[in-house]
Design an enzyme around this catalytic site. Structure first.
Site, mmCIF file in Angstrom:
data_model
loop_
_atom_site.group_PDB
_atom_site.id
_atom_site.type_symbol
_atom_site.label_atom_id
_atom_site.label_comp_id
_atom_site.label_asym_id
_atom_site.label_seq_id
_atom_site.Cartn_x
_atom_site.Cartn_y
_atom_site.Cartn_z
ATOM 1 N N HIS A 54 -26.978 -11.419 -17.062
ATOM 2 C CA HIS A 54 -26.222 -10.159 -17.222
ATOM 3 C C HIS A 54 -26.942 -9.283 -18.239
ATOM 4 O O HIS A 54 -27.516 -9.787 -19.208
ATOM 5 C CB HIS A 54 -24.797 -10.462 -17.731
ATOM 6 C CG HIS A 54 -23.843 -9.340 -17.516
ATOM 7 N ND1 HIS A 54 -23.765 -8.273 -18.381
ATOM 8 C CD2 HIS A 54 -22.969 -9.095 -16.520
ATOM 9 C CE1 HIS A 54 -22.856 -7.419 -17.931
ATOM 10 N NE2 HIS A 54 -22.351 -7.900 -16.801
ATOM 11 N N ASP A 73 -19.605 -12.948 -10.913
ATOM 12 C CA ASP A 73 -19.789 -13.154 -9.466
ATOM 13 C C ASP A 73 -20.033 -14.600 -9.082
ATOM 14 O O ASP A 73 -20.079 -14.917 -7.889
ATOM 15 C CB ASP A 73 -20.978 -12.304 -8.989
ATOM 16 C CG ASP A 73 -20.670 -10.821 -9.096
ATOM 17 O OD1 ASP A 73 -21.414 -10.108 -9.789
ATOM 18 O OD2 ASP A 73 -19.645 -10.407 -8.538
HETATM 19 C C1 SDX Z 1 -22.412 -7.491 -12.161
HETATM 20 O O1 SDX Z 1 -23.402 -4.306 -15.775
HETATM 21 C C2 SDX Z 1 -22.299 -4.878 -15.523
HETATM 22 O O2 SDX Z 1 -21.384 -4.902 -16.336
HETATM 23 C C3 SDX Z 1 -22.196 -5.496 -14.141
HETATM 24 C C4 SDX Z 1 -20.943 -6.318 -13.837
HETATM 25 C C5 SDX Z 1 -19.710 -5.435 -13.796
HETATM 26 O O3 SDX Z 1 -18.617 -5.989 -13.971
HETATM 27 O O4 SDX Z 1 -19.831 -4.222 -13.492
HETATM 28 O O5 SDX Z 1 -20.768 -7.313 -14.802
HETATM 29 C C6 SDX Z 1 -21.034 -6.975 -12.449
HETATM 30 O O6 SDX Z 1 -23.201 -6.793 -11.602
HETATM 31 C C7 SDX Z 1 -22.787 -8.877 -12.659
HETATM 32 C C8 SDX Z 1 -24.295 -9.219 -12.373
HETATM 33 C C9 SDX Z 1 -24.395 -9.710 -10.939
HETATM 34 N N1 SDX Z 1 -25.810 -9.877 -10.540
HETATM 35 C C10 SDX Z 1 -26.339 -11.093 -10.341
HETATM 36 O O7 SDX Z 1 -25.748 -12.152 -10.517
HETATM 37 C C11 SDX Z 1 -27.767 -11.052 -9.777
HETATM 38 C C12 SDX Z 1 -28.642 -12.052 -10.546
HETATM 39 N N2 SDX Z 1 -28.810 -11.560 -11.905
HETATM 40 C C13 SDX Z 1 -30.033 -10.806 -12.195
HETATM 41 O O8 SDX Z 1 -30.417 -9.977 -11.132
HETATM 42 C C14 SDX Z 1 -29.990 -10.157 -13.581
HETATM 43 O O9 SDX Z 1 -29.542 -11.113 -14.447
HETATM 44 C C15 SDX Z 1 -29.194 -8.883 -13.799
HETATM 45 C C16 SDX Z 1 -29.547 -7.812 -12.833
HETATM 46 C C17 SDX Z 1 -27.735 -9.167 -13.711
HETATM 47 C C18 SDX Z 1 -29.508 -8.404 -15.211
HETATM 48 O O10 SDX Z 1 -30.840 -8.057 -15.222
HETATM 49 P P1 SDX Z 1 -31.523 -7.454 -16.553
HETATM 50 O O11 SDX Z 1 -30.557 -7.193 -17.622
HETATM 51 O O12 SDX Z 1 -32.404 -6.319 -16.130
HETATM 52 O O13 SDX Z 1 -32.325 -8.663 -17.046
HETATM 53 P P2 SDX Z 1 -33.847 -8.879 -16.740
HETATM 54 O O14 SDX Z 1 -34.111 -8.695 -15.289
HETATM 55 O O15 SDX Z 1 -34.620 -8.075 -17.728
HETATM 56 O O16 SDX Z 1 -33.964 -10.438 -17.064
HETATM 57 C C19 SDX Z 1 -34.401 -10.893 -18.319
HETATM 58 C C20 SDX Z 1 -35.189 -12.167 -17.988
HETATM 59 C C21 SDX Z 1 -36.317 -11.911 -16.991
HETATM 60 O O17 SDX Z 1 -37.285 -12.924 -17.225
HETATM 61 P P3 SDX Z 1 -38.595 -12.558 -18.198
HETATM 62 O O18 SDX Z 1 -39.179 -11.273 -17.629
HETATM 63 O O19 SDX Z 1 -37.999 -12.360 -19.577
HETATM 64 O O20 SDX Z 1 -39.499 -13.738 -18.077
HETATM 65 O O21 SDX Z 1 -34.310 -13.111 -17.353
HETATM 66 C C22 SDX Z 1 -34.763 -13.371 -16.020
HETATM 67 C C23 SDX Z 1 -35.685 -12.215 -15.640
HETATM 68 O O22 SDX Z 1 -36.649 -12.648 -14.674
HETATM 69 N N3 SDX Z 1 -33.557 -13.410 -15.173
HETATM 70 C C24 SDX Z 1 -33.353 -14.309 -14.218
HETATM 71 C C25 SDX Z 1 -32.070 -14.015 -13.715
HETATM 72 N N4 SDX Z 1 -31.558 -12.966 -14.369
HETATM 73 C C26 SDX Z 1 -32.491 -12.589 -15.275
HETATM 74 N N5 SDX Z 1 -34.098 -15.322 -13.732
HETATM 75 C C27 SDX Z 1 -33.552 -16.042 -12.725
HETATM 76 N N6 SDX Z 1 -32.333 -15.833 -12.205
HETATM 77 C C28 SDX Z 1 -31.561 -14.819 -12.678
HETATM 78 N N7 SDX Z 1 -30.369 -14.609 -12.171
#
Ligand code: SDX
Length: 440
Positions: free
Chosen positions: A316, A374
């Site tokens: 998140h 989710d």
């Molecule tokens: C919702 O914003 C809100 O409040 C949203 C929400 C709401 O109520 O409105 O809470 C609802 O959208 C919840 C999120 C649902 N999405 C998912 O579950 C999809 C999977 N999650 C990822 O896509 C991700 O965690 C996000 C999109 C939710 C957040 O992405 P960020 O903040 O841009 O984080 P990032 O991509 O910069 O990740 C930081 C690191 C990265 O690795 P490094 O580059 O540091 O090596 O964490 C890794 C990412 O690759 N990472 C993951 C991951 N989520 C982040 N690696 C594997 N699996 C994941 N799910």
């Protein structure tokens, strides 16, 4: 007796030093009631010619708001100051909707009036039902929601003037009230079953379950445990500060677009698998994993930068601790499955094992990736009989009151102006047109 004059506290400020021009600039620091203070950069461009640069808005406050506060490190979520766990335990979705819209919990009289205001807007214009005929039966229900909700502005001309507080209120009531009706119609249309009209004697959640699962040929009996679980799920999804879809609604609304169009824009943004579409993606992922023995392979893929696979329902932008909504959801999972007499739900076992393994893995621990709202919701919804394609639609039903509350707050803010970000331009500098004969 007058209070002794104390020296005014020095105004907090950040000092920006430009080592190119050796100029410095004081940037005021503004404190909120809780949470991070902000550095006010509104005069930065006019005074320095610089933009700030923050793709994805990881360090940017887009607005001032009093509606929802999230502390990502503490895993804290407050709606108008009330913790989500307490609202999920003691309140109901209509009361939370009133709280988000009006700022305080309602008195009994206020609650009765609000419920009546919403209930008497649950039916849609009869001509809207022919609108569905234009979609294929196998259209994704989120595509239908984008189209039909946007089309409401073609049906309700008497509540489009956003400068008229009464019209804003009627449009808000219509959207909150009609979302469940339209969502149920989208489901019925995909099933080839007749639309079921709302029943005003039912609660918001009961009415939605009735319109979705009742058929004219049978008597329908609401299950109070499932209705309570549905109501709680709506509470958990109602609002969440300036997330992607809420920011979309605010930006659309900042141009003066009508509320129906703004909410349709929010639905479109919520659909993405990185946002509200994740609940549907979690079920697809669990289906892909299939068995606990395959978990290590998928954890490995989630960590592989060359693999686009991510652990859906994990991570998140704000929460770097457990999403408090996921905690409530997991508890609700067990209740609903128990009520439905589901002794053994392989998907839930798989999800809990996946959570256990991920939370012991250095990659996830270091990046503070925890289950989000989710991760468990889909398991409850599937057990309740919803197809995965409806999961994000249910998220949109609940989030509509959050989008409306945020849109209302923006419209009523006297300092509100159209949102218009700038950019870091890295394209071609000026060059002259070349006739096609001189190219290549
Ligand atoms: C919702 O914003 C809100 O409040 C949203 C929400 C709401 O109520 O409105 O809470 C609802 O959208 C919840 C999120 C649902 N999405 C998912 O579950 C999809 C999977 N999650 C990822 O896509 C991700 O965690 C996000 C999109 C939710 C957040 O992405 P960020 O903040 O841009 O984080 P990032 O991509 O910069 O990740 C930081 C690191 C990265 O690795 P490094 O580059 O540091 O090596 O964490 C890794 C990412 O690759 N990472 C993951 C991951 N989520 C982040 N690696 C594997 N699996 C994941 N799910």
């Amino acid at each position: 007796m007058s209070q002794p004059k104390t020296a005014a506290a020095p105004k907090k400020k950040a000092i920006l030093t430009d080592t190119v021009t050796n100029k410095t600039m004081d940037l005021p620091i503004i404190d909120g009631s809780i949470g991070p203070s902000v550095i006010d950069v509104r005069k930065l461009y006019a005074d320095t010619g610089y933009f700030t640069y923050d793709p994805g808005f990881t360090s940017t406050g887009s607005c001032e708001s009093k509606i929802t506060y999230i502390d990502g490190d503490e895993g804290l979520l407050l709606h108008r100051g009330y913790p989500i766990e307490e609202l999920a335990e003691h309140s109901n979705f209509m009361e939370v909707a009133y709280l988000l819209l009006n700022g305080d919990l309602p008195t009994l009289e206020e609650m009765k009036k609000f419920e009546k205001d919403i209930t008497y807007h649950t039916m849609v214009h009869e001509q809207l039902s022919t609108f569905f005929r234009g979609f294929r039966r196998d259209a994704h229900p989120m595509a239908v929601m984008c189209g039909v909700v946007g089309a409401l502005s073609a049906f309700y001309h008497d509540s489009l003037d956003i400068n008229d507080p009464h019209q804003r209120m009627i449009a808000s009531f219509r959207l909150i009230a009609k979302m469940p009706t339209i969502a149920a119609m989208a489901f019925k249309y995909s099933m080839g079953q007749p639309f079921i009209y709302p029943k005003n004697k039912l609660s918001y959640a009961e009415n939605f379950l009735y319109m979705t699962f009742a058929v004219p040929a049978e008597d329908y009996q609401n299950n109070p445990v499932l209705a309570k679980a549905m109501d709680r799920l709506f509470i958990l999804h109602a609002d969440h500060e300036q997330n992607a879809s809420t920011s979309t609604v605010r930006l659309a609304g900042s141009s003066g677009a009508n509320p129906f169009a703004c909410i349709a824009a929010g639905i479109a943004s919520l659909w993405g698998p990185a946002h509200g579409g994740a609940n549907e993606a979690v079920l697809a992922m669990l289906g892909q994993i299939g068995d606990k023995k395959n978990i290590p392979e998928f954890i490995k893929r989630a960590k592989d930068k060359n693999d686009s696979f991510r652990l859906m329902g994990f991570g998140h932008r704000v929460y770097k601790n457990f999403d408090p909504r996921a905690q409530v959801m997991r508890k609700s999972c067990h209740e609903v499955l128990g009520e439905l007499g589901v002794k053994h739900e392989p998907l839930l076992d798989l999800a809990m094992e996946l959570e256990r393994i991920a939370l012991e893995d250095k990659y996830f621990v270091e990046r503070k990736l925890y289950p989000n709202v989710d991760f468990y919701s889909g398991i409850i919804l599937r057990a309740m009989g919803f197809p995965t394609s409806m999961f994000t639609v249910l998220f949109a039903i609940a989030r509509t009151v959050g989008w409306i509350a945020q849109w209302k707050e923006m419209i009523e803010d006297p300092s509100q102006k159209i949102g218009r970000p700038r950019q870091l331009y890295t394209g071609h500098t000026r060059r002259s047109y070349k006739p096609v004969q001189q190219r290549g």
